[in-house]
Design an enzyme around this catalytic site. Structure first.
Site, PDB file in Angstrom:
ATOM      1  N   MET A   1      44.276  27.965  49.409  1.00 13.91           N
ATOM      2  CA  MET A   1      43.324  26.866  49.239  1.00 13.91           C
ATOM      3  C   MET A   1      42.097  27.058  50.131  1.00 13.91           C
ATOM      4  O   MET A   1      40.962  26.882  49.679  1.00 13.91           O
ATOM      5  CB  MET A   1      43.997  25.522  49.554  1.00 13.91           C
ATOM      6  CG  MET A   1      44.998  25.076  48.513  1.00 13.91           C
ATOM      7  SD  MET A   1      45.779  23.503  48.961  1.00 13.91           S
ATOM      8  CE  MET A   1      44.387  22.369  48.754  1.00 13.91           C
TER       9      MET A   1
ATOM     10  N   VAL B   1      39.743  29.718  48.778  1.00 11.34           N
ATOM     11  CA  VAL B   1      38.943  29.271  47.632  1.00 11.34           C
ATOM     12  C   VAL B   1      37.991  28.144  48.032  1.00 11.34           C
ATOM     13  O   VAL B   1      36.829  28.137  47.622  1.00 11.34           O
ATOM     14  CB  VAL B   1      39.870  28.828  46.471  1.00 11.34           C
ATOM     15  CG1 VAL B   1      39.081  28.147  45.368  1.00 11.34           C
ATOM     16  CG2 VAL B   1      40.636  30.033  45.927  1.00 11.34           C
ATOM     17  N   GLU B   2      38.472  27.199  48.825  1.00 16.73           N
ATOM     18  CA  GLU B   2      37.660  26.027  49.172  1.00 16.73           C
ATOM     19  C   GLU B   2      36.442  26.389  50.016  1.00 16.73           C
ATOM     20  O   GLU B   2      35.332  25.965  49.727  1.00 16.73           O
ATOM     21  CB  GLU B   2      38.506  24.995  49.932  1.00 16.73           C
ATOM     22  CG  GLU B   2      39.493  24.244  49.075  1.00 16.73           C
ATOM     23  CD  GLU B   2      38.861  23.204  48.176  1.00 16.73           C
ATOM     24  OE1 GLU B   2      37.642  22.982  48.218  1.00 16.73           O
ATOM     25  OE2 GLU B   2      39.607  22.604  47.399  1.00 16.73           O
ATOM     26  N   SER B   3      36.656  27.131  51.104  1.00 14.34           N
ATOM     27  CA  SER B   3      35.570  27.333  52.071  1.00 14.34           C
ATOM     28  C   SER B   3      35.357  28.776  52.480  1.00 14.34           C
ATOM     29  O   SER B   3      34.420  29.054  53.235  1.00 14.34           O
ATOM     30  CB  SER B   3      35.863  26.515  53.331  1.00 14.34           C
ATOM     31  OG  SER B   3      37.043  27.016  53.961  1.00 14.34           O
TER      32      SER B   3
ATOM     33  N   TYR C   1      39.700  26.569  39.171  1.00 14.59           N
ATOM     34  CA  TYR C   1      40.052  26.396  40.579  1.00 14.59           C
ATOM     35  C   TYR C   1      41.556  26.578  40.771  1.00 14.59           C
ATOM     36  O   TYR C   1      41.997  27.334  41.642  1.00 14.59           O
ATOM     37  CB  TYR C   1      39.590  25.001  41.010  1.00 14.59           C
ATOM     38  CG  TYR C   1      40.111  24.497  42.330  1.00 14.59           C
ATOM     39  CD1 TYR C   1      39.460  24.800  43.518  1.00 14.59           C
ATOM     40  CD2 TYR C   1      41.242  23.684  42.394  1.00 14.59           C
ATOM     41  CE1 TYR C   1      39.921  24.308  44.732  1.00 14.59           C
ATOM     42  CE2 TYR C   1      41.714  23.197  43.604  1.00 14.59           C
ATOM     43  CZ  TYR C   1      41.048  23.509  44.768  1.00 14.59           C
ATOM     44  OH  TYR C   1      41.508  23.042  45.970  1.00 14.59           O
TER      45      TYR C   1
END
Length: 187
Positions: A86, A89-91, A172
């Site tokens: 996560m 992918v997120e940051s 996502y």
């Protein structure tokens, strides 16, 4: 020409930015005059707490955050590799990441979500705890369906509940699950 140490000035400026962010987050959520007094007082009280030490660099890695991730993943019963996927992918492991929609930090928490979780999204440790707790809550809500929980983390539970999951959220989920599977198989 004298050489000046600007470390103290930078610390003060950094603290001012933290206070501004905390104040903005709390003031944004005020509904009436009475609650605004209470919430602003809470912000002032929080300012008297010790300044967080930013031992975490802006561009981090799993190894730098491993102990924190492990602690909260264990506490909230979530697989550490899922959290790693996560964050990737997120940051992209950028502590200071801010999305074009306003999501903040490693776990890309929206300000309203962070406020509901009672965390400061600009503090990397609180951001991780809030994000991990949120994905844990969503996983519980969707009875262990990690893909639905991820879709809800990205698009919001209301969209998932209505069956209206945007294509960007589907991609996502696919990206996170791909990274997650690779991390799990690497072992």
């Amino acid at each position: 020409m004298p050489i000046y140490d600007l470390t103290s000035v930078q610390k003060v400026l950094s603290r001012i930015e933290e206070i501004k962010a905390q104040t903005a987050l709390h003031l944004h959520n005020m509904d009436n005059q009475e609650s605004s007094r209470t919430k602003f007082t809470e912000v002032l009280d929080n300012m008297n707490r010790p300044v967080k030490t930013r031992a975490i660099s802006n561009q981090t890695s799993y190894h730098e955050l491993k102990d924190i991730i492990d602690k909260y993943a264990d506490k909230y019963n979530i697989d550490q590799e899922l959290i790693r996927a996560m964050i990737q992918v997120e940051s992209g492991w950028n502590v200071d990441a801010v999305s074009n929609k306003g999501a903040i930090g490693l776990m890309q928490l929206m300000p309203k979500t962070a406020a509901a979780l009672g965390v400061d999204p600009n503090d990397p440790v609180q951001n991780l705890e809030g994000g991990i707790r949120y994905i844990s809550d969503l996983t519980d809500k969707y009875r262990g369906d990690v893909e639905k929980a991820l879709a809800a983390y990205n698009a919001g539970p209301n969209r998932v509940d209505s069956g209206n999951i945007p294509d960007v959220s589907k991609r996502y989920v696919k990206n996170i699950m791909s990274i997650y599977r690779k991390l799990r198989s690497a072992g």
